[in-house]
Design an enzyme around this catalytic site. Structure first.
Site, PDB file in Angstrom:
ATOM      1  N   SER A   1      -8.111  -1.437   5.727  1.00 53.41           N
ATOM      2  CA  SER A   1      -7.953  -0.041   5.331  1.00 53.41           C
ATOM      3  C   SER A   1      -8.342   0.886   6.492  1.00 53.41           C
ATOM      4  CB  SER A   1      -8.784   0.219   4.069  1.00 53.41           C
ATOM      5  OG  SER A   1      -8.506   1.474   3.508  1.00 53.41           O
TER       6      SER A   1
ATOM      7  N   HIS B   1      -3.024  -0.508   4.214  1.00 53.29           N
ATOM      8  CA  HIS B   1      -2.426  -0.126   2.931  1.00 53.29           C
ATOM      9  C   HIS B   1      -2.479   1.390   2.800  1.00 53.29           C
ATOM     10  CE1 HIS B   1      -6.551  -0.434   0.612  1.00 53.29           C
ATOM     11  NE2 HIS B   1      -6.585   0.425   1.613  1.00 53.29           N
TER      12      HIS B   1
END
Length: 206
Positions: free
Chosen positions: A100, A125
């Protein structure tokens, strides 16, 4: 989560023994460790260390080691912006995982100085968000999440050279990569062989 005591290092100086916690000792060698989830407190410490090291020597590399599952987007962007702001080249090294926002910080290192150890895991993501409240509030928050999604995708495109179409597709769900895949994607430049590391902040002489 059990408390993990911070190790201390004892060094001999002309004034006698001096003790450092391990992170302060690493900082002496221009090594910054991001080893937790990213929140405002963690970001403030990382930002302060980057600014301090720039003031010490604006031309010498900073080594940012990352083992993080990600966290707050705004806190992560504070670190990102500081990495771009300081004059020192910031080398990034993934140990364990960079997921992330951790992955965004990994790819934001100085070009040619982004590394991962062989068993590292990298994941990108879209931002996560849960919203409750009145319909108008939900709409406002949804727009902000979409804005942050577009911002992060732009950063991934900028630092990897991938097309926006591919990045949007890949970040629609959790997209996991090993070190070799991350290198092919443009997130890192090299896979670092641990045997080349011979000392804090030093590399093997050839």
């Amino acid at each position: 989560m059990p408390f993990m005591p911070v190790p201390y290092v004892i060094e001999q100086t002309h004034r006698g023994e001096r003790s450092y916690d391990i992170y302060s000792r690493l900082l002496k060698d221009r090594i910054v460790m991001l080893g937790t989830e990213i929140d405002d407190d963690v970001a403030n410490v990382i930002v302060a260390q980057l600014l301090f090291l720039e003031s010490e020597d604006p031309d010498k590399d900073i080594n940012l080691y990352i083992n993080s599952p990600g966290g707050s987007v705004t806190a992560g962007l504070a670190i990102y912006d500081t990495m771009q702001y300081v004059k020192c080249p910031v080398s990034t090294i993934c140990v364990g995982q960079a997921a992330s926002m951790g992955a965004v910080l990994l790819l934001a290192g100085a070009k040619g100085k982004r590394y991962a150890l062989p068993s590292s895991r990298i994941m990108i993501h879209q931002p996560l968000g849960g919203v409750r409240g009145q319909a108008t509030d939900i709409e406002i928050q949804a727009k902000e999440i979409l804005r942050m999604k577009a911002k992060l995708n732009e950063l991934i495109v900028k630092h990897t050279g991938q097309s926006i179409e591919r990045v949007e597709k890949d970040t629609d769900r959790d997209y996991f990569m090993g070190a070799s895949e991350a290198k092919a994607y443009g997130i890192i430049d090299e896979i670092q062989n641990p045997r080349k590391v011979v000392g804090l902040g030093k590399e093997e002489k050839k």
